[in-house]
Design a protein around this motif. Structure first.
Motif, short mmCIF file in Angstrom:
data_model
loop_
_atom_site.label_atom_id
_atom_site.label_comp_id
_atom_site.label_asym_id
_atom_site.label_seq_id
_atom_site.Cartn_x
_atom_site.Cartn_y
_atom_site.Cartn_z
N HIS A 1 -55.02 18.82 30.52
CA HIS A 1 -54.00 19.85 30.57
C HIS A 1 -52.63 19.16 30.55
O HIS A 1 -52.16 18.69 31.58
N SER B 1 -49.43 19.53 30.85
CA SER B 1 -48.58 20.62 31.33
C SER B 1 -47.10 20.40 31.00
O SER B 1 -46.35 21.36 30.89
N LYS B 2 -46.70 19.14 30.82
CA LYS B 2 -45.28 18.85 30.53
C LYS B 2 -45.18 18.20 29.16
O LYS B 2 -44.72 17.08 29.00
#
Length: 280
Positions: A268, A270-271
């Motif tokens: 994942h 995410s950033k």
């Protein structure tokens, strides 16, 4: 950090422009240094200028909407190269027939895919050959502040091509803050160029493109391409190639995270803003 889905329908009402020569050595590696030699800049490392790649409803090739999130149209061209960049989606203020402010709101991974034919024509003619000739990540990230202490100062750009199952680095991994001009310096420079850039060498006068600017929703700015790896310099795109461009928080994600993501591991990120395209 907030992510937004790119709205491709809404972007059809944006003006698309790119920054030429905003990373050291890129123009030389792209074979364009000679064409730009006629253009003088106030500072040695300043970008050379701006070029249009999409003008909605323009009566030339620039009126063709080129953005795709998953495909590059090869169009049987011999010398297509990935240009890995940061895209800035911006609001603007246009008053009294002048651009007076640019307000970057979102950023993401961008492929300013280019045809490297050296034909003496304007740079813009090598940037848009119809639908699916550009790439924009579907995940865009909100800009908290377009200042040196803002979110973008943590982000890096990385790009890769997978050919026949083999993954190759295409562009050199580069910090966003290592652009020659970025943050307010880039913003102020762009405002000046939109209002004053004249027709010279491979660049066009920009005022005719923005004379009806208030009818558009925003600006899509491609901030400039990174330098190439040895593979990127010497290998043009082929049908079947997979393109990856990542703009990722290097304080949060490791380079190994990026490699594992391309290998199919269910990470994942995410950033991160990720662009994945197939050349067809």
């Amino acid at each position: 950090m907030n992510k937004n889905q790119a709205n491709l329908e809404e972007l059809k009402d944006y003006l698309g422009f790119g920054v030429a020569g905003n990373f050291a050595n890129h123009l030389g590696e792209a074979g364009e240094a000679d064409e730009f030699s006629v253009i003088e800049t106030k500072e040695k490392d300043a970008p050379k200028g701006l070029f249009p790649f999409y003008i909605p409803n323009h009566d030339s090739f620039l009126g063709e909407y080129p953005i795709s999130t998953d495909i590059i149209n090869h169009n049987n061209m011999d010398k297509l190269q990935v240009e890995a960049e940061v895209a800035l989606l911006c609001d603007f203020v246009y008053e009294n027939e002048k651009l007076v402010d640019i307000v970057p709101k979102l950023f993401g991974a961008f492929n300013d895919c280019s045809n490297r034919v050296q034909d003496g024509n304007k740079l813009s003619t090598k940037k848009n050959w119809g639908p699916n000739s550009k790439g924009l990540a579907s995940d865009l990230i909100e800009i908290d502040s377009f200042e040196e202490d803002g979110i973008l100062s943590k982000y890096h750009i990385a790009s890769f091509v997978r050919r026949d199952g083999i993954l190759k680095d295409y562009g050199t991994v580069s910090a966003v803050k290592s652009y020659s001009y970025f943050f307010n310096q880039l913003k102020d420079w762009m405002i000046d160029k939109f209002n004053t850039q004249e027709d010279m060498g491979p660049l066009e006068e920009l005022k005719p493109f923005i004379q009806d600017m208030s009818k558009y929703k925003g600006l899509l700015i491609a901030a400039g391409a990174t330098a190439y790896t040895d593979f990127g310099k010497h290998n043009f795109l082929e049908k079947g190639d997979e393109i990856f461009v990542y703009v990722y928080d290097a304080h949060f994600h490791s380079f190994e995270d990026i490699i594992q993501d391309m290998s199919g591991m269910d990470l994942h990120l995410s950033k991160c803003s990720k662009l994945h395209q197939i050349v067809e």
